[in-house]
Design a protein around this motif. Structure first.
Motif, PDB file in Angstrom:
ATOM      1  N   ALA A  32       7.314  -4.981   4.769  1.00 32.40           N
ATOM      2  CA  ALA A  32       6.853  -3.732   5.377  1.00 32.40           C
ATOM      3  C   ALA A  32       7.228  -3.711   6.855  1.00 32.40           C
ATOM      4  CB  ALA A  32       5.339  -3.574   5.219  1.00 32.40           C
ATOM      5  N   THR A 243      10.830  -2.891   1.357  1.00 34.06           N
ATOM      6  CA  THR A 243       9.506  -2.735   0.756  1.00 34.06           C
ATOM      7  C   THR A 243       9.468  -3.109  -0.724  1.00 34.06           C
ATOM      8  OG1 THR A 243       9.962  -0.394   0.319  1.00 34.06           O
ATOM      9  CG2 THR A 243       8.848  -0.936   2.385  1.00 34.06           C
ATOM     10  N   ARG A 375      -0.199   1.414  -1.357  1.00 32.68           N
ATOM     11  CA  ARG A 375       1.045   1.324  -0.596  1.00 32.68           C
ATOM     12  C   ARG A 375       2.258   1.391  -1.505  1.00 32.68           C
ATOM     13  NH1 ARG A 375       1.728  -4.822   1.473  1.00 32.68           N
ATOM     14  NH2 ARG A 375       3.818  -4.050   1.838  1.00 32.68           N
ATOM     15  N   GLU A 409       3.583   5.008   2.557  1.00 37.97           N
ATOM     16  CA  GLU A 409       4.098   3.906   3.372  1.00 37.97           C
ATOM     17  C   GLU A 409       2.931   3.135   3.984  1.00 37.97           C
ATOM     18  OE1 GLU A 409       4.212   3.781   7.008  1.00 37.97           O
ATOM     19  OE2 GLU A 409       5.307   1.879   6.925  1.00 37.97           O
ATOM     20  N   TRP A 410       3.132   1.840   4.144  1.00 32.32           N
ATOM     21  CA  TRP A 410       2.075   0.905   4.534  1.00 32.32           C
ATOM     22  C   TRP A 410       1.310   1.351   5.781  1.00 32.32           C
ATOM     23  CZ3 TRP A 410      -1.122  -2.545   3.032  1.00 32.32           C
ATOM     24  CH2 TRP A 410      -1.560  -3.607   3.839  1.00 32.32           C
TER      25      TRP A 410
END
Length: 531
Positions: A32, A243, A375, A409-410
């Motif tokens: 990430a 990712t 995530r 997204e994280w």
């Protein structure tokens, strides 16, 4: 006799061969993007790897691969008999990084330690308000109430006075949020009105010098030639942000990266069988969990939270995500090997009839929709977030709850989770210091509920009193009892769905040397090289 032109040609060949045997770049496929590089603003492991483990140092560190502390920027320390005063004797000759945006005029000294800690402690510090998110670790671990003062007796001696004894204090001081910044660089940025650069152009004393960050693509560093433990052997360090764990493995096979973090546990046997690769593994101090927002409608009722736990097919979940033998069932918020584990607590077995009865008793209508934030990509606590979410969705459908899965997204997920938007948040935690307080304080305390790091927004005063008491005790037997009691309170209220304590794996090519996997899950490449 060899002619001069031929000699020159041979010399070039020999020099070229020597160059091939010298240091090479090390490319690490990470899972990430870092949230930033001003580490005191953040709590995620990926951000710590990109800043605390590369750019910065602390007064004390953990010995590689252990939870034991060792000297770092402090060569030694003294502790007063009452446990309230810690005197740190600083290492001399340590240099801050020189870059195109900062040229230090002096070496590291006590002023840098004071700047770094008082920035978080003192509301009147000129940098205290220069963050929109506060200081989540400092706050959730109650350091504001713990630190009475941070002062110096000379340029190489720092004295930290506590308001109360704190059993894990030295281990806490090895954590990322106590990283030491350059006070001189801070003054330069403040004077220039460029305080935001602290989060994008970091300066530290660590093994690597930050060069650039291409958002969501890569972070690039060069080795610090003046590092006090010796220049790192890698010619350059690159974090290639990838990712998807499948893509990380593909890049490893193609030699686009030499280290791939967090492969899927189910892929590990095939990686091990290939002579090009090797795998480091450890029983990491980590927990995968789903937080239930106790401030939201229906989830504020413990009967609803218990019903959700009764619907969850935990064993199938673990087997599908991690494979056989790669994770153990999470019963408490931290692994059973740690101090204070309450062995009398067990997870409920799946019971859909009882779960439906509890929902009816709580007045939760059939077909109620709950949101789950998770995530994209996978990490050590959840190698396949999409599959995990879909399995929970299927379990909850059996008791009449609809789950709205939102994958993001994280960093975006973390931001929105801290804001309290979601009903359920799929998350995980890796210990920073091997102490139970490091799980219970940052994740479940009332302080963490207020600053958003406690995604369940759960604040139980009895639990809070117990963990505060646990911090103050020095006797392990007494601490063990206190934490076991705290875990009983946690189990009675069930703010989480306990998931798993997984093993951690790092895959690498066979020619990588010097990497040490860590039970705290931080990744430090100061001694890693590619042959």
């Amino acid at each position: 006799m060899t002619s001069l032109p031929l000699r020159a040609a041979l010399a070039a060949v020999i020099l070229g061969a020597a160059g091939n045997l010298a240091a090479k770049p090390l490319v690490v496929c990470t899972e990430a993007s870092p949230e930033g590089f001003d580490i005191v603003q953040y709590t995620t492991a990926v951000t710590a790897d990109a800043s605390a483990e590369t750019v910065f140092n602390r007064l004390v560190d953990f010995k590689p691969g252990t939870t034991d502390i060792q000297p770092a920027l402090a060569e030694r320390w003294d502790i007063s008999q009452d446990g309230l005063t810690y005197t740190f004797h600083l290492r001399q000759g340590v240099k801050f990084h020189t870059t195109d945006y900062f040229k230090p005029t002096r070496e590291f000294n006590a002023d840098d330690v004071l700047w770094s800690l008082n920035r978080q402690l003192d509301p009147n510090h000129p940098w205290h308000a220069k963050t929109s998110v506060g200081y989540p670790y400092f706050e959730s671990m109650a350091f504001k109430a713990l630190l009475k003062s941070v002062s110096k007796t000379d340029d190489h001696t720092v004295v930290i006075t506590l308001t109360r004894p704190e059993a894990p204090f030295l281990r806490d001081m090895a954590m990322a949020f106590t990283s030491v910044y350059s006070a001189e660089y801070g003054d330069q940025l403040l004077k220039a009105g460029k305080t935001g650069d602290l989060n994008s152009k970091p300066i530290g004393t660590g093994p690597f010098i930050f060069q650039r960050y291409n958002k969501d693509a890569q972070v690039r560093y060069k080795p610090n030639p003046d590092y006090f433990r010796g220049k790192p052997p890698a010619d350059a360090l690159v974090f290639a942000i990838t990712t998807d764990s499948n893509v990380r493995l593909q890049k490893l096979r193609a030699n686009e990266c030499q280290v791939a973090l967090y492969p899927k546990p189910t892929d590990v046997p095939s990686i091990k069988s290939d002579p090009q690769f090797k795998v480091a593994e450890t029983d990491a101090l980590v927990t995968g969990y789903i937080a239930m927002n106790t401030q939201h409608k229906y989830l504020s009722d413990v009967r609803v939270r218990k019903a959700i736990n009764l619907a969850f097919d935990r064993q199938t979940h673990i087997e599908q995500l991690f494979g056989k033998g790669n994770a153990t069932e999470a019963i408490n918020p931290y692994p059973s090997s740690m101090l204070g584990n309450n062995v009398s607590i067990t997870n409920p077995k799946q019971d859909l009839v009882k779960a439906r009865a509890l929902l009816k008793e709580a007045g939760m209508p059939e077909g109620t929709v709950l949101t789950l934030y998770t995530r994209n990509g996978g990490g050590p606590t959840n190698p396949n977030p999409r599959l995990s979410a879909e399995m929970l969705q299927a379990d909850l459908a059996k008791i009449g709850i609809k789950l709205d899965i939102r994958v993001m997204e994280w960093a975006e997920m973390l931001r929105r989770a801290k804001a309290g938007e979601a009903d359920l948040i799929s998350s995980g935690w890796a210990s920073d210091n091997g102490d139970p307080d490091n799980f219970l304080g940052p994740l479940l305390s009332c302080e963490a509920a207020r600053n958003g790091e406690n995604y369940a927004r759960w604040c139980n005063e009895k639990f809070q009193d117990l963990i505060v008491r646990g911090r103050e005790l020095s006797n392990d037997d007494e601490r063990r009892w206190v934490y076991a009691e705290a875990l009983k309170v946690y189990d009675d209220d069930q703010p989480w769905i306990n998931m798993a304590h997984p093993k951690m794996f790092t895959a690498m090519r066979d020619n990588v040397e010097g990497y040490v996997i860590n039970p705290l899950t931080n990744n430090n490449f100061a001694t890693t090289r590619v042959k």
